[in-house]
Design an enzyme around this catalytic site. Structure first.
Site, PDB file in Angstrom:
ATOM      1  N   CYS A 171      -1.575  -1.145   7.879  1.00 37.61           N
ATOM      2  CA  CYS A 171      -1.405  -2.272   6.951  1.00 37.61           C
ATOM      3  C   CYS A 171       0.040  -2.371   6.470  1.00 37.61           C
ATOM      4  CB  CYS A 171      -2.358  -2.108   5.771  1.00 37.61           C
ATOM      5  SG  CYS A 171      -2.070  -3.269   4.425  1.00 37.61           S
ATOM      6  N   CYS A 219       0.396  -2.109   2.676  1.00 35.41           N
ATOM      7  CA  CYS A 219       0.234  -0.716   2.240  1.00 35.41           C
ATOM      8  C   CYS A 219       1.543   0.050   2.383  1.00 35.41           C
ATOM      9  CB  CYS A 219      -0.869  -0.039   3.047  1.00 35.41           C
ATOM     10  SG  CYS A 219      -2.491  -0.833   2.918  1.00 35.41           S
TER      11      CYS A 219
END
Length: 422
Positions: free
Chosen positions: A19, A22
């Site tokens: 991600c 993230c």
């Protein structure tokens, strides 16, 4: 962690290794952990790969990445604020502490009031209203603080019609909750947790969607100090201040810097400065049908919206959804080409080139096949003509009327031979 987590208060980042958001949060999260430890906070900071421990992530209702949750006993609180160090730490300290914070003295009350732009206070003793207040606090503490105080702790200018009471202090004044006029306490607190006038950005606009209010925004350029930009901003501020009692249940006021976000919402290029009223619940919006010159014009525009005479645009109907898909696709393509023309040419040119080659190959194959069939048919017809018509001498004899008399036996033999040829 699963067995022992209830022994402590945990602030957890559920992430996925692939991600991008993230990865962007990771350095901020490391700073959060270091500062929380240095300040002696009882909150433990950790992170968990939700793809490796999917069962635990599912147990906490993790559906996207990154998801930040504060785990306190049996409760799990979602963090929905900006992903900055200070905002995350503020959230953790607020939710980890007591639901209702007592204010035992005027000095402490004044100190807290200076720190918080919006302050909710329960005044009085034990009552059903206090039980409801505690219940609402357990739900909405993710957004704001909740306090309690006795009547003698409040400033002298505060007058309460009766006790117990719930009071909100903001915008330099205070407002008392009235069950008959304001409805459910939870809905009232959710509406009143914002100041009357805000500097609105995309995240704030998303949060305002939970209030059910229409949002009146002056779309301006903060760096532009021209008269028109400052005038529209002042008009919105005056309406928010002077007409609060008339409009506060239905409207939230503010200004937005730049028109990029508004353009994406309206799917159009909005010329600034301008005024837009948004209905975040159904994606409708209202534009003034005449130039807003003063406060009276703005009040009239708002009244037209309330009584239904102002024309609503946009919405969430089928045509608007199709328009949204087309607009988003167009915006994505334009942004890709603007940021990286070569990448855009590769991403969109390669598939188009492959499709073109495939179409050309299919068309060419059909054409060649058609020509081959045509030539074969021509040849077959030519052979058939020679077979049916006979030699040139026989054709010439036929033209000149020179027919050979054949006996019945010869005719029969000829028919048999022709059938064999066929």
């Amino acid at each position: 962690f699963k067995e022992n987590r209830k022994d402590d208060i945990w602030l957890v980042d559920f992430y996925a290794p692939w991600c991008g958001h993230c990865k962007k949060l990771e350095p901020v999260w490391n700073e959060v952990g270091i500062e929380m430890k240095n300040m002696g906070s009882p909150v433990k900071v950790g992170k968990m790969d939700a793809t490796s421990f999917s069962s635990i992530a599912s147990e906490f209702g993790v559906r996207g990445y990154p998801t930040i949750k504060l785990l306190k006993g049996d409760l799990a609180y979602n963090y929905r604020g900006p992903r900055t160090k200070d905002d995350i730490i503020e959230f953790a300290n607020r939710v980890a502490g007591p639901l209702i914070r007592p204010l035992p003295s005027q000095h402490l009350f004044e100190h807290v009031q200076k720190r918080h732009r919006v302050l909710f206070v329960y005044v009085g003793g034990e009552s059903p209203l206090k039980e409801k207040y505690i219940e609402v606090a357990s739900e909405l503490i993710v957004y704001t603080y909740f306090f309690s105080a006795s009547e003698d702790v409040l400033p002298e200018y505060v007058t309460l019609p009766e006790l117990p009471a719930v009071v909100v202090f903001k915008d330099g004044t205070y407002f008392v909750y009235d069950e008959y006029e304001d409805g459910d306490l939870s809905s009232w607190i959710n509406r009143e947790r914002f100041q009357g006038y805000l500097n609105v950005d995309g995240f704030t606009l998303y949060e305002l969607g939970d209030t059910g209010k229409l949002v009146a925004i002056a779309v301006i350029d903060d760096k532009n100090s021209s008269v028109e930009h400052t005038r529209l901003k002042s008009i919105i501020q005056e309406v928010a201040r002077d007409y609060r009692d008339h409009f506060h249940r239905d409207f939230q006021f503010g200004h937005m810097d730049g028109n990029d976000y508004i353009n994406s919402l309206l799917m159009d290029d909005v010329t600034i400065p301008t005024i837009v009223v948004l209905n975040t619940s159904n994606q409708q919006y209202f534009l003034p049908d005449k130039h807003i010159e003063n406060t009276e014009d703005m009040v009239q525009f708002i009244n037209n919206i309330l009584d239904g005479t102002a024309e609503a645009q946009g919405g969430d109907g089928l045509l608007q959804r199709i328009k949204r898909i087309i607009y988003d696709a167009k915006s994505t393509i334009v942004s890709v080409f603007k940021s990286s023309p070569l990448l855009g040419c590769f991403l969109f040119g390669l598939p188009l080139g492959v499709i073109s080659i495939m179409c050309y190959g299919i068309c060419t194959a059909d054409t060649d096949g058609g020509l081959d069939e045509h030539e074969a048919a021509k040849k077959e017809n030519g052979d058939r003509e020679l077979t049916d018509e006979g030699s040139e001498e026989e054709q010439e004899d036929e033209k000149n009327g020179k027919y050979t008399e054949l006996s019945d036996g010869e005719l029969k033999q000829k028919d048999i031979m022709e059938k064999k040829k066929d």
